[in-house]
Design an enzyme around this catalytic site. Structure first.
Site, PDB file in Angstrom:
ATOM      1  N   GLY A 173       0.824  -1.216   0.000  1.00 47.88           N
ATOM      2  CA  GLY A 173       0.000   0.000   0.000  1.00 47.88           C
ATOM      3  C   GLY A 173       0.855   1.261   0.000  1.00 47.88           C
ATOM      4  N   GLY A 215      -0.478   4.675  -1.119  1.00 49.16           N
ATOM      5  CA  GLY A 215      -1.589   5.263  -0.356  1.00 49.16           C
ATOM      6  C   GLY A 215      -1.153   6.394   0.564  1.00 49.16           C
ATOM      7  N   GLN A 216      -2.136   6.902   1.313  1.00 45.36           N
ATOM      8  CA  GLN A 216      -1.901   8.099   2.135  1.00 45.36           C
ATOM      9  C   GLN A 216      -0.752   7.892   3.147  1.00 45.36           C
ATOM     10  OE1 GLN A 216      -4.789   9.024   5.145  1.00 45.36           O
ATOM     11  NE2 GLN A 216      -4.239  11.173   5.244  1.00 45.36           N
ATOM     12  N   ASP A 234      -0.247  -7.901  -5.406  1.00 43.44           N
ATOM     13  CA  ASP A 234      -1.624  -7.896  -4.919  1.00 43.44           C
ATOM     14  C   ASP A 234      -1.629  -8.784  -3.670  1.00 43.44           C
ATOM     15  OD1 ASP A 234      -4.265  -8.393  -4.376  1.00 43.44           O
ATOM     16  OD2 ASP A 234      -4.853  -8.763  -6.462  1.00 43.44           O
ATOM     17  N   ILE A 235      -1.850  -8.193  -2.487  1.00 39.39           N
ATOM     18  CA  ILE A 235      -1.704  -8.996  -1.264  1.00 39.39           C
ATOM     19  C   ILE A 235      -2.743 -10.120  -1.166  1.00 39.39           C
ATOM     20  CG2 ILE A 235      -0.507  -7.196   0.059  1.00 39.39           C
ATOM     21  CD1 ILE A 235      -3.179  -6.855   1.667  1.00 39.39           C
ATOM     22  N   TYR A 271     -15.350  -2.566   7.521  1.00 42.22           N
ATOM     23  CA  TYR A 271     -13.968  -2.148   7.808  1.00 42.22           C
ATOM     24  C   TYR A 271     -13.634  -2.410   9.285  1.00 42.22           C
ATOM     25  CZ  TYR A 271     -10.064   1.226   8.322  1.00 42.22           C
ATOM     26  OH  TYR A 271      -8.865   1.852   8.581  1.00 42.22           O
ATOM     27  N   LYS A 321     -10.944  -4.884  11.104  1.00 47.74           N
ATOM     28  CA  LYS A 321      -9.903  -4.360  12.009  1.00 47.74           C
ATOM     29  C   LYS A 321      -9.861  -5.157  13.314  1.00 47.74           C
ATOM     30  CE  LYS A 321      -8.061  -1.990   9.253  1.00 47.74           C
ATOM     31  NZ  LYS A 321      -6.669  -2.178   8.878  1.00 47.74           N
ATOM     32  N   ILE A 379      -6.161  10.437   9.861  1.00 44.24           N
ATOM     33  CA  ILE A 379      -4.828  11.012   9.640  1.00 44.24           C
ATOM     34  C   ILE A 379      -4.929  12.174   8.650  1.00 44.24           C
ATOM     35  CG2 ILE A 379      -2.452  10.548   8.919  1.00 44.24           C
ATOM     36  CD1 ILE A 379      -3.278   8.957  11.445  1.00 44.24           C
TER      37      ILE A 379
HETATM   38  C1  AKB Z   1     -11.297   5.849   7.763  1.00 40.14           C
HETATM   39  O1  AKB Z   1     -11.894   6.929   7.910  1.00 40.14           O
HETATM   40  O2  AKB Z   1     -11.833   4.835   7.303  1.00 40.14           O
HETATM   41  C2  AKB Z   1      -9.861   5.762   8.240  1.00 40.14           C
HETATM   42  C3  AKB Z   1      -9.745   5.288   9.639  1.00 40.14           C
HETATM   43  C4  AKB Z   1     -10.140   6.157  10.766  1.00 40.14           C
HETATM   44  O3  AKB Z   1      -9.330   4.188   9.859  1.00 40.14           O
HETATM   45  N1  AKB Z   1      -9.229   7.039   8.084  1.00 40.14           N
END
Ligand code: AKB
Length: 325
Positions: A13, A16-17, A58-59, A148, A152, A178
């Site tokens: 990645g 990415g940011q 590609d992971i 998401y 996590k 971030i």
């Molecule tokens: C998101 O907004 O999905 C991310 C996070 C807080 O993990 N920036």
């Protein structure tokens, strides 16, 4: 970690940011040739491409990761490839596949190739509406309502399992939103806190996709990079936690952020039109207790809202004047 026990780092990645900035910092610290940047399909920026090795992988396809591990003799991985919260709600299966199956490939390979160390990011998205929203404790309810967030929590547990079961040295933090000036974030709920700066500089106005009084924990990129690398370099005997450190810096509402920008750009106008991301933000904490990170590996942020805003506007303002924004 010293240079002696870390010879070759793989960053997934890396376009990415966070990945793009962490790669540049790792190259500065450990040598350009020792840090392999990888992405899936987005072309790397010139600075990233010209400063060291770059490969497409590609992971979710283990063999593509294994190939570069062998070729570059990798012994440390920063697994920054991920699908963030907003895109994760639009494409939950892809989110699971990248964040869990992809991470599983990374852990398996790290175990198989006896890697020195692995970093896997978690997020404040691991929390949910049942979690205390202010000063959220290190140990608390983890019942996220987004895909998401589910990935996590599972990722934290999987990482801790590999540590306990196989002795893999794996570490991770729960990132807040971030804010950064180099690479735009993509597909997150906290993206407004970055977009607002770009729009303030370019157009003097911004339509924010969360309500004015929405408060979330945030962090400026230099602190994010410093914290991530400090955790990776910390003495393992001091760590009681592994993949789930709370890491905080500042908390502010969207309205407070806009007001801080307005101090520098008085014409700036922000209007608020909440969309589906509001419901995600409403399930996340407003502030975080990061005393475990402070105690176990000396975490201490540098920036607050005024100093971050000043620095962001200075950096983006310069790029705008040069026609590079
Ligand atoms: C998101 O907004 O999905 C991310 C996070 C807080 O993990 N920036």
């Amino acid at each position: 970690m010293t240079k002696k026990d870390m010879k070759k780092i793989l960053v997934t990645g890396a376009v990415g940011q966070i990945g793009s900035e962490i790669t540049m910092e790792l190259r500065k610290r450990y040598g350009n040739d020792n840090v392999l940047a990888t992405g899936r399909k987005t072309k790397p920026r010139k600075t990233l491409r010209d400063s060291g090795p770059f490969e497409f992988i590609d992971i979710t396809k283990k063999e593509t990761v294994e190939k570069v591990i062998k070729e570059y003799d990798i012994d440390t991985i920063y697994n920054m490839a991920a699908i963030l919260s907003a895109v994760g709600e639009e494409r939950p299966i892809v989110c699971w596949n990248v964040n869990i199956n992809g991470m599983y490939n990374i852990l398996e390979l790290a175990h198989e190739y006896e890697m020195t160390r692995v970093f896997v990011p978690s997020s404040i998205a691991a929390f949910g509406p049942e979690t205390p929203r202010t000063n959220t404790p290190q140990e608390t309810v983890l019942k996220p309502k987004t895909m998401y967030g589910v990935t996590k929590v599972a990722g934290e547990l999987l990482g801790d399992y590999y540590f306990k079961r196989f002795g893999l040295d794996i570490r991770g933090v729960r990132y807040p939103g971030i804010v950064s000036s180099e690479t735009l974030p993509g597909g997150g709920t906290t993206d407004y806190a970055v977009e607002i700066f770009y729009e303030a500089i370019k157009n003097k106005k911004y339509t924010c996709f969360v309500k004015k009084d929405t408060v979330l924990p945030m962090m400026y990129m230099p602190d994010c990079i410093k914290g991530t690398i400090n955790l990776m370099e910390a003495d393992i005997s001091k760590l009681k936690h592994h993949c789930d450190f709370n890491m905080a810096s500042m908390s502010f509402s969207a309205g407070e952020l806009a007001a801080e920008i307005k101090k520098h750009i008085p014409e700036f106008k922000c209007i608020y039109k909440p969309d589906f991301r509001q419901a995600i933000a409403d399930t996340w904490p407003q502030s975080i207790d990061d005393s475990a990170a402070r105690k176990e590996w000396g975490w201490k942020p540098t920036y607050d809202l005024p100093s971050m805003t000043k620095d962001m506007l200075k950096k983006l303002g310069k790029r705008h004047k040069e026609g590079k924004l």
